[in-house]
Design an enzyme around this catalytic site. Structure first.
Site, mmCIF file in Angstrom:
data_model
loop_
_atom_site.group_PDB
_atom_site.id
_atom_site.type_symbol
_atom_site.label_atom_id
_atom_site.label_comp_id
_atom_site.label_asym_id
_atom_site.label_seq_id
_atom_site.Cartn_x
_atom_site.Cartn_y
_atom_site.Cartn_z
ATOM 1 N N ASP A 1 54.267 47.170 42.956
ATOM 2 C CA ASP A 1 52.809 46.979 43.750
ATOM 3 C C ASP A 1 52.622 48.076 44.764
ATOM 4 O O ASP A 1 53.688 47.892 45.923
ATOM 5 C CB ASP A 1 52.612 45.479 44.076
ATOM 6 N N ASP B 1 42.557 41.897 43.559
ATOM 7 C CA ASP B 1 43.242 40.710 43.287
ATOM 8 C C ASP B 1 42.253 39.637 42.906
ATOM 9 O O ASP B 1 41.123 39.405 43.393
ATOM 10 C CB ASP B 1 43.785 40.085 44.369
ATOM 11 N N GLY C 1 43.759 49.489 40.417
ATOM 12 C CA GLY C 1 42.733 50.499 39.358
ATOM 13 C C GLY C 1 42.385 51.582 40.258
ATOM 14 O O GLY C 1 41.443 52.246 39.597
#
Ligand code: GLA
Length: 517
Positions: free
Chosen positions: A281, A341, A320
């Site tokens: 992440d 999210d 993205g």
């Protein structure tokens, strides 16, 4: 009181209430029980809580200064003061895109109440700041230099995730409550309730398992995870696989230890623990890397995983940005998030699923999947009809199916949604072709996905408020005749006709498998 005295008193009162001296350092008061901090804000500790502070300078009508928070120091633009009220704009660079956020505030006694702008589907929120200094803002320190990496070599395909990964992830439901006993209980439940046998095999620990590092740089687990290898052995003994989470930055999104400058070492540790899946992440990586280096940053971990020789699915999580679908697989990624999210509400799920996936379908295929984020099915914020839409749309999108609810106690209706074998078969179709929207009429949308052997999975969706009739025409999916129709939620064959009309409830779906010529 004489008029002149009255006017004088009023002016004094107004100038007291609307002192309009905003100069100083204002610090956000976190929700009850939290420690104020601008250094390591943690939305894992209090969901949605992000610490900010404001350094302000006011000259009566104009406001300057900057906001300090997770993204560093950002100048206050267009700051205006008007009788106790203030408004300003914070302009940030979101991976090359200018983002403007409007703030407004009011001085109330010694407190400054600021309305934070909406974030995703989260509504505006009011937070309270208190002044800890009346000094002028110190000059803004120059932003730290960022690291630029040379373009990376392609990471070879690891031959994994031939169909979209399926499993469970701790984040959506448990945030920082995830622990070894919980993960074991979830694994036991997945065996017991049929989730494992329906195909959900990855048991993924998201953020907040990390502690610091030992003097040799070895990543440590915190008290909620006393022995990761033992946990991994337990998960494997149940016929399941285990996933873990990290960040290429110094800190994860929840402020825990990231893999920055320890990529190879961490990959080896994961392999030694028996880890089968890594979600990686971005988060604080923006503080150290020029974000244009993102593909190379991901490739560094992709290659490190490859070097371990262990089969580890690599999941990219960078919301993205930077057209990840064009380079995710080259960085060794088996899947990549395509949006911010997800939240457990219709607006968030439908916006991600219907509005933010178009055009990405050509990038997906066996081993490389677009990831519209984990499932919220069963978390309580949507109706069963909406959860069926969530499941159907994700299946048509060839999306990873990572349940995000408490699997230890799943109501029957939710379990039926998650384990619908016919819908899962669409998601896991070996042809691996992601579907797309084929027709739209206002709130009514038809999405379709070609399946191995020539059949089509078709979803008739109704995003509107009342029940509606939706008609599929054979031509919508390039057919001239429809020879066979099966309803995948009713588990029943339907009469085949060149046009198929169905009643679709508000926010609901009729999901079909269609054959024809
Ligand atoms: C980011 C990710 C989420 C979750 C959290 C954990 O917000 O997008 O899916 O992993 O971080 O902190």
């Amino acid at each position: 009181m004489k008029p002149i005295l009255w006017a004088f008193a009023c002016t004094a009162l107004v100038s007291h209430v609307y002192a309009d001296d905003w100069t100083g350092h204002w610090v956000m008061q976190p929700p009850t029980g939290q420690t104020p901090s601008t250094a390591s804000p943690s939305h894992a500790i209090a969901p949605g809580f992000r610490a900010i502070s404001l350094w302000l300078k006011s000259d009566g009508t104009r406001l300057t200064g900057y906001m300090s928070g997770r993204a560093g120091n950002t100048p206050v633009s267009d700051g205006r003061i008007d009788r106790g009220h203030v408004s300003f704009v914070i302009i940030t660079d979101y991976f090359g895109e200018e983002r403007r956020a409007n703030y407004s505030g009011v001085l109330s006694g010694s407190e400054l109440k600021i309305t934070l702008p909406p974030f995703g589907t989260r509504p505006p929120r009011e937070v309270t700041l208190t002044r800890v200094s009346t000094a002028d803002p110190p000059p803004l320190p120059p932003p730290p230099p960022k690291i630029t990496l040379p373009p990376a070599k392609d990471v070879p395909y690891n031959a994994l995730a031939k169909t979209p990964p399926m499993g469970w992830n701790s984040w959506n439901k448990f945030r920082s409550e995830v622990s070894d006993p919980l993960v074991r209980q979830v694994a036991d439940a997945m065996v017991r309730n049929g989730m494992r046998d329906a195909g959900y095999v990855y048991v993924n620990i998201d953020d907040t398992w990390e502690a610091g590092r030992d003097p040799h740089g070895q990543i440590l687990t915190n008290e909620r995870f006393p022995d990761m290898k033992a946990l991994s052995d337990y998960i494997h003994s149940k016929g399941l696989k285990i996933g873990i989470y990290s960040s290429p930055g110094p800190k994860t999104c929840a402020g825990y230890e990231g893999s920055y400058q320890h990529e190879e070492q961490d990959a080896r540790t994961y392999a030694a623990w028996g880890v089968d899946y890594l979600k990686y992440d971005w988060c604080s990586a923006s503080q150290v890397y020029d974000y244009h280096s993102m593909p190379a940053v991901y490739a560094r971990m992709g290659q490190a995983l490859e070097n371990t020789g262990r089969a580890i699915v690599f999941s990219l999580c960078q919301y993205g940005v930077l057209k990840v679908q064009q380079w995710g697989a080259h960085a060794g990624g088996n899947l990549w998030r395509t949006t911010g999210d997800i939240q457990d509400n219709w607006q968030s799920m439908s916006r991600i699923g219907f509005d933010q996936q178009e055009g990405l379908e050509t990038a997906a295929g066996p081993g490389r999947w677009n990831d519209p984020d984990m499932l919220e099915i069963g978390n309580g914020g949507m109706t069963d009809d909406e959860y069926r839409t969530h499941m159907s749309l994700w299946a048509i999108l060839a999306a990873p199916l990572l349940a995000g609810n408490d699997l230890r106690s799943v109501p029957r209706d939710i379990l039926e949604i998650l384990t619908n074998k016919e819908v899962i078969a669409v998601d896991q179709d070996p042809l691996g072709k992601q579907g797309r929207r084929v027709a739209k009429n206002g709130d009514l949308e038809i999405w379709a996905r070609p399946l191995l052997g020539g059949a089509w999975a078709v979803g008739l969706f109704n995003r509107g408020a009342g029940s509606r009739r939706v008609t599929l025409h054979a031509a919508d999916i390039g057919l001239t005749r429809i020879t066979h129709i099966r309803d995948l939620w009713a588990h029943a064959d339907q009469r085949a006709a060149p046009e198929h009309t169905a009643d679709v409830v508000s926010h609901g779906v009729v999901m079909l498998k269609v054959q024809g010529k």
